[in-house]
Design a protein around this motif. Structure first.
Motif, PDB file in Angstrom:
ATOM      1  N   ALA A   1       0.828  -1.207   0.000  1.00  0.00           N
ATOM      2  CA  ALA A   1       0.000   0.000   0.000  1.00  0.00           C
ATOM      3  C   ALA A   1       0.860   1.255   0.000  1.00  0.00           C
ATOM      4  CB  ALA A   1      -0.933  -0.001   1.207  1.00  0.00           C
ATOM      5  N   VAL A   2       1.891   1.267   0.828  1.00  0.00           N
ATOM      6  CA  VAL A   2       2.702   2.477   0.948  1.00  0.00           C
ATOM      7  C   VAL A   2       3.572   2.697  -0.295  1.00  0.00           C
ATOM      8  CG1 VAL A   2       4.817   1.648   2.089  1.00  0.00           C
ATOM      9  CG2 VAL A   2       3.819   3.828   2.772  1.00  0.00           C
ATOM     10  N   LEU A   3       3.887   1.618  -1.013  1.00  0.00           N
ATOM     11  CA  LEU A   3       4.632   1.788  -2.274  1.00  0.00           C
ATOM     12  C   LEU A   3       3.827   2.591  -3.286  1.00  0.00           C
ATOM     13  CD1 LEU A   3       6.344  -1.701  -2.650  1.00  0.00           C
ATOM     14  CD2 LEU A   3       7.518   0.513  -2.633  1.00  0.00           C
ATOM     15  N   ASN A   4       2.507   2.562  -3.151  1.00  0.00           N
ATOM     16  CA  ASN A   4       1.646   3.350  -4.033  1.00  0.00           C
ATOM     17  C   ASN A   4       1.421   4.762  -3.522  1.00  0.00           C
ATOM     18  OD1 ASN A   4       1.191   1.213  -5.886  1.00  0.00           O
ATOM     19  ND2 ASN A   4      -0.367   0.336  -4.540  1.00  0.00           N
ATOM     20  N   LYS A   5       2.055   5.086  -2.401  1.00  0.00           N
ATOM     21  CA  LYS A   5       1.898   6.417  -1.798  1.00  0.00           C
ATOM     22  C   LYS A   5       3.235   7.152  -1.710  1.00  0.00           C
ATOM     23  CE  LYS A   5      -1.886   4.690   1.130  1.00  0.00           C
ATOM     24  NZ  LYS A   5      -2.324   4.441   2.527  1.00  0.00           N
ATOM     25  N   GLY A   6       4.148   6.830  -2.630  1.00  0.00           N
ATOM     26  CA  GLY A   6       5.409   7.564  -2.693  1.00  0.00           C
ATOM     27  C   GLY A   6       6.481   7.084  -1.739  1.00  0.00           C
ATOM     28  N   PHE A   7       6.430   5.806  -1.360  1.00  0.00           N
ATOM     29  CA  PHE A   7       7.384   5.292  -0.385  1.00  0.00           C
ATOM     30  C   PHE A   7       8.839   5.426  -0.846  1.00  0.00           C
ATOM     31  CE2 PHE A   7       9.689   1.528   1.423  1.00  0.00           C
ATOM     32  CZ  PHE A   7       9.774   1.994   2.714  1.00  0.00           C
ATOM     33  N   VAL A   8       9.116   5.107  -2.093  1.00  0.00           N
ATOM     34  CA  VAL A   8      10.498   5.193  -2.587  1.00  0.00           C
ATOM     35  C   VAL A   8      10.985   6.644  -2.560  1.00  0.00           C
ATOM     36  CG1 VAL A   8      12.013   4.825  -4.567  1.00  0.00           C
ATOM     37  CG2 VAL A   8      10.344   3.078  -3.945  1.00  0.00           C
ATOM     38  N   ASP A   9      10.104   7.579  -2.875  1.00  0.00           N
ATOM     39  CA  ASP A   9      10.478   8.999  -2.787  1.00  0.00           C
ATOM     40  C   ASP A   9      10.803   9.376  -1.344  1.00  0.00           C
ATOM     41  OD1 ASP A   9      10.108   9.359  -5.501  1.00  0.00           O
ATOM     42  OD2 ASP A   9       8.043  10.083  -5.292  1.00  0.00           O
ATOM     43  N   ILE A  10      10.041   8.838  -0.398  1.00  0.00           N
ATOM     44  CA  ILE A  10      10.303   9.107   1.019  1.00  0.00           C
ATOM     45  C   ILE A  10      11.649   8.517   1.431  1.00  0.00           C
ATOM     46  CG2 ILE A  10       9.529   8.587   3.375  1.00  0.00           C
ATOM     47  CD1 ILE A  10       6.639   8.743   2.269  1.00  0.00           C
ATOM     48  N   LEU A  11      11.921   7.279   0.994  1.00  0.00           N
ATOM     49  CA  LEU A  11      13.228   6.668   1.274  1.00  0.00           C
ATOM     50  C   LEU A  11      14.360   7.559   0.773  1.00  0.00           C
ATOM     51  CD1 LEU A  11      12.886   2.869   0.333  1.00  0.00           C
ATOM     52  CD2 LEU A  11      13.180   3.821   2.624  1.00  0.00           C
TER      53      LEU A  11
ATOM     54  N   GLN B   1       6.335 -10.702  -2.873  1.00  0.00           N
ATOM     55  CA  GLN B   1       5.384  -9.612  -3.095  1.00  0.00           C
ATOM     56  C   GLN B   1       6.001  -8.245  -2.816  1.00  0.00           C
ATOM     57  OE1 GLN B   1       2.460 -11.182  -0.248  1.00  0.00           O
ATOM     58  NE2 GLN B   1       1.042 -11.512  -1.945  1.00  0.00           N
ATOM     59  N   ILE B   2       7.254  -8.251  -2.370  1.00  0.00           N
ATOM     60  CA  ILE B   2       7.924  -7.003  -2.005  1.00  0.00           C
ATOM     61  C   ILE B   2       9.038  -6.709  -3.004  1.00  0.00           C
ATOM     62  CG2 ILE B   2       9.255  -5.808  -0.231  1.00  0.00           C
ATOM     63  CD1 ILE B   2       7.952  -7.661   1.840  1.00  0.00           C
ATOM     64  N   GLU B   3       8.882  -5.646  -3.744  1.00  0.00           N
ATOM     65  CA  GLU B   3       9.930  -5.215  -4.681  1.00  0.00           C
ATOM     66  C   GLU B   3      10.098  -3.712  -4.534  1.00  0.00           C
ATOM     67  OE1 GLU B   3      11.022  -5.300  -9.443  1.00  0.00           O
ATOM     68  OE2 GLU B   3       9.505  -6.669  -8.653  1.00  0.00           O
ATOM     69  N   VAL B   4      11.172  -3.316  -3.855  1.00  0.00           N
ATOM     70  CA  VAL B   4      11.439  -1.908  -3.610  1.00  0.00           C
ATOM     71  C   VAL B   4      12.681  -1.515  -4.400  1.00  0.00           C
ATOM     72  CG1 VAL B   4      11.898  -0.160  -1.870  1.00  0.00           C
ATOM     73  CG2 VAL B   4      10.437  -2.103  -1.305  1.00  0.00           C
ATOM     74  N   ASP B   5      12.486  -0.745  -5.434  1.00  0.00           N
ATOM     75  CA  ASP B   5      13.571  -0.337  -6.321  1.00  0.00           C
ATOM     76  C   ASP B   5      14.149   0.978  -5.826  1.00  0.00           C
ATOM     77  OD1 ASP B   5      15.326  -0.069  -8.375  1.00  0.00           O
ATOM     78  OD2 ASP B   5      13.836   0.492  -9.894  1.00  0.00           O
ATOM     79  N   CYS B   6      15.166   0.874  -4.972  1.00  0.00           N
ATOM     80  CA  CYS B   6      15.791   2.066  -4.400  1.00  0.00           C
ATOM     81  C   CYS B   6      17.295   1.859  -4.381  1.00  0.00           C
ATOM     82  CB  CYS B   6      15.264   2.327  -2.988  1.00  0.00           C
ATOM     83  SG  CYS B   6      15.890   3.841  -2.249  1.00  0.00           S
ATOM     84  N   ASP B   7      18.012   2.616  -5.195  1.00  0.00           N
ATOM     85  CA  ASP B   7      19.453   2.444  -5.346  1.00  0.00           C
ATOM     86  C   ASP B   7      20.232   2.775  -4.075  1.00  0.00           C
ATOM     87  OD1 ASP B   7      19.071   1.677  -7.968  1.00  0.00           O
ATOM     88  OD2 ASP B   7      19.397   3.689  -8.783  1.00  0.00           O
ATOM     89  N   LEU B   8      19.608   3.506  -3.155  1.00  0.00           N
ATOM     90  CA  LEU B   8      20.291   3.865  -1.903  1.00  0.00           C
ATOM     91  C   LEU B   8      20.679   2.642  -1.094  1.00  0.00           C
ATOM     92  CD1 LEU B   8      18.314   6.851  -0.304  1.00  0.00           C
ATOM     93  CD2 LEU B   8      20.676   6.880  -1.130  1.00  0.00           C
TER      94      LEU B   8
ATOM     95  N   THR C   1       8.486  -7.813   9.022  1.00  0.00           N
ATOM     96  CA  THR C   1       9.463  -6.736   9.199  1.00  0.00           C
ATOM     97  C   THR C   1      10.452  -6.723   8.037  1.00  0.00           C
ATOM     98  OG1 THR C   1      10.701  -8.262  10.639  1.00  0.00           O
ATOM     99  CG2 THR C   1       9.358  -6.576  11.717  1.00  0.00           C
ATOM    100  N   MET C   2      11.165  -5.605   7.920  1.00  0.00           N
ATOM    101  CA  MET C   2      12.129  -5.445   6.832  1.00  0.00           C
ATOM    102  C   MET C   2      13.157  -4.403   7.253  1.00  0.00           C
ATOM    103  SD  MET C   2      11.232  -4.634   2.829  1.00  0.00           S
ATOM    104  CE  MET C   2      12.520  -4.661   1.575  1.00  0.00           C
ATOM    105  N   ILE C   3      14.369  -4.543   6.778  1.00  0.00           N
ATOM    106  CA  ILE C   3      15.408  -3.527   6.995  1.00  0.00           C
ATOM    107  C   ILE C   3      16.107  -3.228   5.679  1.00  0.00           C
ATOM    108  CG2 ILE C   3      17.512  -2.864   8.205  1.00  0.00           C
ATOM    109  CD1 ILE C   3      16.807  -4.611  10.497  1.00  0.00           C
ATOM    110  N   PHE C   4      16.254  -1.927   5.402  1.00  0.00           N
ATOM    111  CA  PHE C   4      17.081  -1.433   4.303  1.00  0.00           C
ATOM    112  C   PHE C   4      18.366  -0.876   4.913  1.00  0.00           C
ATOM    113  CE2 PHE C   4      12.661  -0.812   3.196  1.00  0.00           C
ATOM    114  CZ  PHE C   4      12.567  -1.203   1.867  1.00  0.00           C
ATOM    115  N   SER C   5      19.512  -1.212   4.335  1.00  0.00           N
ATOM    116  CA  SER C   5      20.773  -0.714   4.881  1.00  0.00           C
ATOM    117  C   SER C   5      21.743  -0.341   3.772  1.00  0.00           C
ATOM    118  CB  SER C   5      21.413  -1.775   5.791  1.00  0.00           C
ATOM    119  OG  SER C   5      22.621  -1.297   6.343  1.00  0.00           O
TER     120      SER C   5
END
Length: 249
Positions: A13-23, A42-49, A66-70
């Motif tokens: 849901a949040v991926l459709n609300k600008g989540f990658v821009d927020i990241l 079901q989780i695909e977050v395309d963020c080069d950071l 849960t999930m962690i981006f690092s």
């Protein structure tokens, strides 16, 4: 070093609300997520950071997780707390670094009518034992599903027997976590009133009738290194807002 945590109430849901821009805008070194409500495929977050992304999903589909981006590669990654009865709901990820651990947790909610309160009490003890078993200081974050003091909730009197503000949960939080970790936000701001969660009902966020149930807790020896602890109330997309820790490590 900047670390952020957010209960997104559904990653899809949040991926459709600008989540990658927020990241990208927040640009944290480590970004922790709770309540993904999705399986890994079901989780695909395309963020080069974030070259390092870790997912712990519940066995039950569409629930918890849960999930962690690092930006930083950890020395090791642990999923759960090594107790099978507590590790089916994807509630914990631990990243090990040279001199500390980062843990994201989505603490079980006691539920309507407090039907899971007894389980919640068992979880709190087991989770505290897990933290104390670690051999380095800890940065613990997540939706801990408890407002610790009356200052942390808009309407303490009317919520006294509701999940997240019962005497049992608050006492357990103090006994099992605050005896070993410091609440970074409340340590820095003992009298500040801000919330991190608002019900979707009754225009609660518009009225700021909220609860502070999302935390950065740090081992006592790390508290002097904390530069700031913030609640990012201007970030929307979930019924929670992110919480941020700035620390020199």
């Amino acid at each position: 070093m900047k670390l952020i945590s957010w209960n997104v109430n559904g990653i899809r849901a949040v991926l459709n609300k600008g989540f990658v821009d927020i990241l990208n805008t927040l640009d944290a070194d480590i970004f922790c997520i709770q309540e993904t409500k999705a399986q890994p495929d079901q989780i695909e977050v395309d963020c080069d950071l974030y070259p390092y992304q870790y997912i712990n999903s519940a066995q039950r589909k569409g629930y918890s997780g849960t999930m962690i981006f690092s930006k930083i590669e950890p020395l090791s990654v642990r999923y759960g707390i090594n107790i099978p009865e507590h590790d089916t709901e994807g509630r914990v990820i631990t990243l090990e670094f040279d001199s500390y651990y980062v843990i994201t947790v989505y603490t079980p909610n006691s539920g309507d009518g407090l039907k899971r309160l007894e389980y919640r009490m068992e979880w709190d003890k087991a989770f505290s034992n897990y933290i104390q078993s670690l051999d380095k200081p800890v940065l613990l974050t997540g939706d801990l599903n408890v407002a610790n003091e009356e200052i942390d909730i808009k309407n303490p009197k009317t919520n006294r027997r509701n999940a997240g503000f019962t005497d049992e949960e608050r006492d357990s939080f103090k006994k099992n976590l605050l005896t070993i970790l410091k609440d970074s936000y409340r340590t820095l701001y003992p009298d500040k009133v801000e919330y991190s969660w608002w019900s979707y009902r009754f225009k609660a966020r518009e009225k700021n009738a909220g609860w502070r149930i999302d935390y950065w807790l740090v081992s006592k020896e790390l508290m002097p290194k904390v530069k700031d602890s913030k609640i990012l109330t201007d970030i929307y997309g979930s019924d929670h807002c992110p919480v941020q820790l700035e620390i020199e490590l």
